[in-house]
Design a protein around this motif. Structure first.
Motif, PDB file in Angstrom:
ATOM      1  N   UNK A   1       0.868  -1.213   0.102  1.00 46.20           N
ATOM      2  CA  UNK A   1       0.139  -0.184   0.270  1.00 46.20           C
ATOM      3  C   UNK A   1       0.748   1.290   0.236  1.00 46.20           C
ATOM      4  N   UNK A   2       1.953   1.280   0.672  1.00 45.72           N
ATOM      5  CA  UNK A   2       2.928   2.480   0.672  1.00 45.72           C
ATOM      6  C   UNK A   2       3.453   2.763  -0.799  1.00 45.72           C
ATOM      7  N   UNK A   3       3.626   1.842  -1.517  1.00 49.06           N
ATOM      8  CA  UNK A   3       4.224   2.016  -3.061  1.00 49.06           C
ATOM      9  C   UNK A   3       2.890   2.322  -3.876  1.00 49.06           C
ATOM     10  N   UNK A   4       1.845   1.766  -3.584  1.00 48.11           N
ATOM     11  CA  UNK A   4       0.485   2.074  -4.393  1.00 48.11           C
ATOM     12  C   UNK A   4       0.216   3.523  -4.284  1.00 48.11           C
ATOM     13  N   UNK A   5       0.069   4.002  -2.890  1.00 46.87           N
ATOM     14  CA  UNK A   5      -0.261   5.302  -2.623  1.00 46.87           C
ATOM     15  C   UNK A   5       0.861   6.374  -3.195  1.00 46.87           C
ATOM     16  N   UNK A   6       2.033   6.090  -3.334  1.00 49.44           N
ATOM     17  CA  UNK A   6       3.095   6.755  -3.685  1.00 49.44           C
ATOM     18  C   UNK A   6       3.032   7.196  -5.371  1.00 49.44           C
ATOM     19  N   UNK A   7       2.614   5.807  -5.747  1.00 50.17           N
ATOM     20  CA  UNK A   7       2.636   5.610  -7.162  1.00 50.17           C
ATOM     21  C   UNK A   7       1.258   6.609  -7.633  1.00 50.17           C
ATOM     22  N   UNK A   8       0.210   6.534  -6.784  1.00 48.37           N
ATOM     23  CA  UNK A   8      -0.965   7.568  -7.130  1.00 48.37           C
ATOM     24  C   UNK A   8      -0.521   9.066  -7.091  1.00 48.37           C
ATOM     25  N   UNK A   9       0.163   9.252  -6.244  1.00 46.75           N
ATOM     26  CA  UNK A   9       0.522  10.747  -5.850  1.00 46.75           C
ATOM     27  C   UNK A   9       1.268  11.057  -7.106  1.00 46.75           C
ATOM     28  N   UNK A  10       2.270  10.120  -7.458  1.00 45.38           N
ATOM     29  CA  UNK A  10       2.983  10.459  -8.709  1.00 45.38           C
ATOM     30  C   UNK A  10       2.101  10.721  -9.929  1.00 45.38           C
ATOM     31  N   UNK A  11       1.404   9.648  -9.990  1.00 44.47           N
ATOM     32  CA  UNK A  11       0.457   9.694 -11.414  1.00 44.47           C
ATOM     33  C   UNK A  11      -0.265  11.247 -11.360  1.00 44.47           C
TER      34      UNK A  11
ATOM     35  N   UNK B   1      -7.329  13.847  -7.323  1.00 43.95           N
ATOM     36  CA  UNK B   1      -6.853  13.802  -8.610  1.00 43.95           C
ATOM     37  C   UNK B   1      -7.130  12.812  -9.480  1.00 43.95           C
ATOM     38  N   UNK B   2      -7.851  11.896  -8.887  1.00 46.65           N
ATOM     39  CA  UNK B   2      -8.517  10.678  -9.506  1.00 46.65           C
ATOM     40  C   UNK B   2      -9.870  11.168  -9.700  1.00 46.65           C
ATOM     41  N   UNK B   3     -10.468  10.746 -11.103  1.00 45.68           N
ATOM     42  CA  UNK B   3     -11.931  10.957 -11.074  1.00 45.68           C
ATOM     43  C   UNK B   3     -12.446   9.908 -12.268  1.00 45.68           C
ATOM     44  N   UNK B   4     -13.252   8.929 -11.938  1.00 44.87           N
ATOM     45  CA  UNK B   4     -13.857   8.138 -12.899  1.00 44.87           C
ATOM     46  C   UNK B   4     -13.232   6.950 -13.170  1.00 44.87           C
TER      47      UNK B   4
ATOM     48  N   UNK C   1      -7.302  12.000 -13.112  1.00 41.53           N
ATOM     49  CA  UNK C   1      -6.695  10.745 -13.780  1.00 41.53           C
ATOM     50  C   UNK C   1      -7.934   9.928 -13.635  1.00 41.53           C
ATOM     51  N   UNK C   2      -8.352   9.198 -14.814  1.00 43.69           N
ATOM     52  CA  UNK C   2      -9.246   8.202 -15.011  1.00 43.69           C
ATOM     53  C   UNK C   2      -8.771   6.658 -14.650  1.00 43.69           C
ATOM     54  N   UNK C   3      -9.086   5.932 -13.890  1.00 45.31           N
ATOM     55  CA  UNK C   3      -8.521   4.684 -13.440  1.00 45.31           C
ATOM     56  C   UNK C   3      -8.838   3.698 -14.510  1.00 45.31           C
ATOM     57  N   UNK C   4      -7.739   3.020 -14.958  1.00 39.79           N
ATOM     58  CA  UNK C   4      -8.179   1.874 -16.033  1.00 39.79           C
ATOM     59  C   UNK C   4      -8.247   0.814 -15.212  1.00 39.79           C
ATOM     60  N   UNK C   5      -9.428   0.283 -15.135  1.00 41.34           N
ATOM     61  CA  UNK C   5      -9.532  -0.953 -14.182  1.00 41.34           C
ATOM     62  C   UNK C   5      -9.103  -2.198 -14.714  1.00 41.34           C
ATOM     63  N   UNK C   6      -8.785  -2.319 -16.081  1.00 45.24           N
ATOM     64  CA  UNK C   6      -8.279  -3.439 -16.534  1.00 45.24           C
ATOM     65  C   UNK C   6      -7.043  -3.717 -15.873  1.00 45.24           C
ATOM     66  N   UNK C   7      -6.295  -2.736 -15.369  1.00 47.78           N
ATOM     67  CA  UNK C   7      -5.017  -2.873 -14.990  1.00 47.78           C
ATOM     68  C   UNK C   7      -5.240  -3.032 -13.165  1.00 47.78           C
ATOM     69  N   UNK C   8      -6.202  -3.154 -12.662  1.00 49.18           N
ATOM     70  CA  UNK C   8      -6.375  -3.554 -11.213  1.00 49.18           C
ATOM     71  C   UNK C   8      -7.354  -4.575 -11.024  1.00 49.18           C
ATOM     72  N   UNK C   9      -8.410  -4.578 -11.438  1.00 50.09           N
ATOM     73  CA  UNK C   9      -9.278  -5.778 -11.250  1.00 50.09           C
ATOM     74  C   UNK C   9      -9.352  -6.222  -9.802  1.00 50.09           C
ATOM     75  N   UNK C  10      -9.503  -5.269  -8.842  1.00 51.03           N
ATOM     76  CA  UNK C  10      -9.657  -5.440  -7.511  1.00 51.03           C
ATOM     77  C   UNK C  10     -10.503  -4.250  -7.082  1.00 51.03           C
ATOM     78  N   UNK C  11     -11.730  -4.439  -6.621  1.00 48.10           N
ATOM     79  CA  UNK C  11     -12.617  -3.527  -6.493  1.00 48.10           C
ATOM     80  C   UNK C  11     -11.992  -2.450  -5.323  1.00 48.10           C
ATOM     81  N   UNK C  12     -11.524  -3.048  -4.281  1.00 46.05           N
ATOM     82  CA  UNK C  12     -11.044  -2.398  -3.134  1.00 46.05           C
ATOM     83  C   UNK C  12      -9.803  -1.505  -3.781  1.00 46.05           C
ATOM     84  N   UNK C  13      -8.998  -1.892  -4.704  1.00 45.94           N
ATOM     85  CA  UNK C  13      -7.996  -1.155  -5.018  1.00 45.94           C
ATOM     86  C   UNK C  13      -8.511   0.112  -6.163  1.00 45.94           C
ATOM     87  N   UNK C  14      -9.524  -0.117  -6.755  1.00 40.44           N
ATOM     88  CA  UNK C  14     -10.252   0.825  -7.723  1.00 40.44           C
ATOM     89  C   UNK C  14     -10.617   2.038  -6.786  1.00 40.44           C
TER      90      UNK C  14
END
Length: 405
Positions: A35-45, A75-78, A54-67
Motif C-alpha cells: 500500500x505504501x508503494x501504491x499510494x506513492x504511485x497514485x500521488x506520482x500519477x 486528482x483521480x476521477x472516474x 486521472x481516470x482509473x483504468x480498471x483493466x490494470x487493477x481488477x480489484x474493487x478495493x484497489x479501484x
C-alpha cells in the motif's frame, strides 16, 4: 550492493514477515499489494498529470478495493472500464457513477441491461468507432428510453512513410471520417456524443530506457517524440472540426507511460492510467518516470533438484501480448534468481537458478512480479494488502467476487 538490491532483500524479509502474521498460510500464488508503494504511485500519477484528472483504468487493477482506493485519492476521477458488464457491476456496486467503457461492445445481454436502466445509461459511456456499434445498441432496446452516452475511439498511432506505428484499434484516423461518424451519432435518436478517446499505446506502453538496448531505446524515444508531435497537431485539428458538431464533455488520452507528455496537450482533458499504480515488469524501463513496484505474487519452494537450484510450485503466469521474454514473470525477491532457459515459468513448477537458490529451503517463499498489471489478479481470489510488515486487509479480486468480465 546497489540500493535496489538492498531494497529487494528488505522486501523479501518484509513480505515474509507480513505473511507470517496470518493465522494460516494462504494457498499459492499469494497476491500482495504494498500500500505504501501504491499510494506513492497514485500521488506520482497525479503530479505528472499536471492538474488534469486521472481516470482509473480498471483493466490494470481488477480489484474493487484497489479501484476504490485510487478513486479516493485527490486528482483521480472516474473509471475506464473494459467491458459493459464490468461497467454495470461497478455502477451497481456504487464504486463509480462516471464510467467510460474503453472498447466497443457487441455484448447484447449487457447492452440490454444498460438501455433498460436510466441510471446506468446516465453513468456509463460506450465507445464506438463504427456505425455498426450503434446498430447493435439499437437492437437491444425494448422500448424508447434514456439516451445512451457515446464516445469515439480515434486512432492515435504514428503514420510515417506509409507505415502505421501503434495499436491496431480504431479505423478512425482521417478528420473527415471522424466528423462523419460524429454527425451520425448526433443526428441519431437515442444517442448523445459526449467524448473522445485517443490512446497512444506506442508511447504509453513501450519501454524506452532499457540498459542493454541503448540503440533501440534511443530509436523508440525518437519515435515517441515524433508520435506526440504528430498527435498534438491531429488532436487540435480534430477538436476544431468536432466543435462544429457538438460540445464534448471529455477528451481522454494517455496511459501510465505517457502521462506527462499527454497532459501537456491542450486538447486532452483527462488522463487514463492504471498500470502506473502497480508498476508491473514491463514498466521497469521508462525514461519518463522511476518505477516503484507495488504488486507481487509469492510461490513456495517445493523441491531442490540440486544444491544450486530451487523449484517453486506453479509460476506460469504469462502475460498477454506478443510472445517474448518480457511476458514472463520476473523472480524479484530474493534478488539474483533467474528463470531457466529450457523450462522458463511452468504451469506446475518453475525451476530457479542464481546464487540465492542455494540459500532457499523447501517451504520458503519466492516473490515474483507479473509482466502486466491487472492480469495477476485473474489467477487469485484474495489480495493481501500490506503496509510495512503487516497484512492490514485481505480483499477480493474480481475472481473473488465471482465476476468474469
Amino acid at each position: 550492493m546497489s540500493d535496489q538490491l538492498v531494497d529487494r532483500n528488505r522486501l523479501w524479509s518484509r513480505l515474509d514477515a507480513a505473511l507470517a502474521t496470518l493465522p494460516e498460510s494462504p494457498a499459492t500464488p499469494i497476491a500482495v499489494v504494498d500500500l505504501d508503494a501504491f499510494d506513492a504511485n497514485a500521488d506520482d500519477l497525479v503530479r505528472r498529470a499536471g492538474g488534469k484528472p486521472v481516470r482509473v483504468a480498471s483493466k490494470s487493477l481488477r480489484v474493487p478495493g484497489l479501484i476504490e482506493r485510487a478513486l479516493a485519492h485527490d486528482g483521480f476521477a472516474g473509471v475506464l472500464a473494459y467491458t459493459v458488464a464490468e461497467a454495470l457491476w461497478l455502477h451497481d456496486a456504487g464504486i463509480s457513477d462516471d464510467i467510460v467503457v474503453a472498447y466497443p461492445s457487441v455484448d447484447t445481454v449487457a447492452l440490454r441491461r444498460l438501455t433498460s436502466s436510466p441510471a446506468a445509461a446516465a453513468a456509463i459511456t460506450l465507445m464506438i468507432d463504427d456505425p455498426a456499434h450503434l446498430d447493435v445498441v439499437d437492437e437491444t432496446r425494448r422500448a424508447p428510453g434514456a439516451s445512451v452516452r457515446i464516445a469515439l475511439d480515434i486512432d492515435a498511432g504514428l503514420r510515417v512513410g506509409g507505415q502505421h506505428i501503434g495499436p491496431k484499434r480504431s479505423p478512425l484516423f482521417d478528420t473527415g471520417d471522424i466528423v462523419a461518424l460524429a454527425r451520425k451519432v448526433v443526428e441519431r435518436d437515442g444517442f448523445r456524443l459526449v467524448g473522445v478517446m485517443t490512446y497512444e499505446g506506442q508511447v504509453a506502453g513501450v519501454q524506452d530506457d532499457v540498459p542493454d538496448q541503448r540503440t533501440k531505446s534511443l530509436l523508440v524515444r525518437r519515435l515517441k517524440q515524433a508520435s506526440m508531435a504528430q498527435l498534438e497537431v491531429r488532436r487540435r485539428e480534430i477538436a476544431d472540426a468536432l466543435a462544429d458538431v457538438t460540445e464534448l464533455e471529455f477528451w481522454n488520452g494517455g496511459g501510465s507511460g505517457s502521462v506527462q507528455a499527454t497532459a501537456a496537450d491542450g486538447a486532452v482533458t483527462e488522463i487514463a492510467a492504471g498500470s502506473g499504480l502497480l508498476v508491473p515488469g514491463i514498466f521497469d524501463h521508462y525514461a519518463s518516470f522511476e518505477p516503484r513496484p507495488a504488486a507481487y505474487f509469492g510461490l513456495r519452494v517445493t523441491r531442490k533438484p540440486s544444491p544450486a537450484l530451487a523449484t517453486v510450485h506453479g509460476g506460469g503466469l504469462i502475460a498477454s501480448g506478443a510472445t517474448g521474454e518480457d511476458r514472463s514473470p520476473v523472480p524479484w525477491a530474493p534478488p539474483g534468481l533467474h528463470l531457466t532457459g529450457l523450462e522458463g515459468a511452468g504451469e506446475v513448477q518453475t525451476p530457479l537458478t542464481g546464487h540465492p537458490a542455494a540459500l532457499l529451503d523447501i517451504g520458503d517463499l519466492v516473490w515474483f512480479r507479473h509482466a502486466k498489471s491487472g492480469e495477476l489478479f485473474e489467477h487469485v481470489r484474495d489480495v493481501h494488502l500490506v503496509r510495512g510488515e503487516e497484512v492490514v486487509d485481505v480483499v477480493p479480486s474480481y475472481r473473488g467476487c465471482d465476476l468474469a468480465f
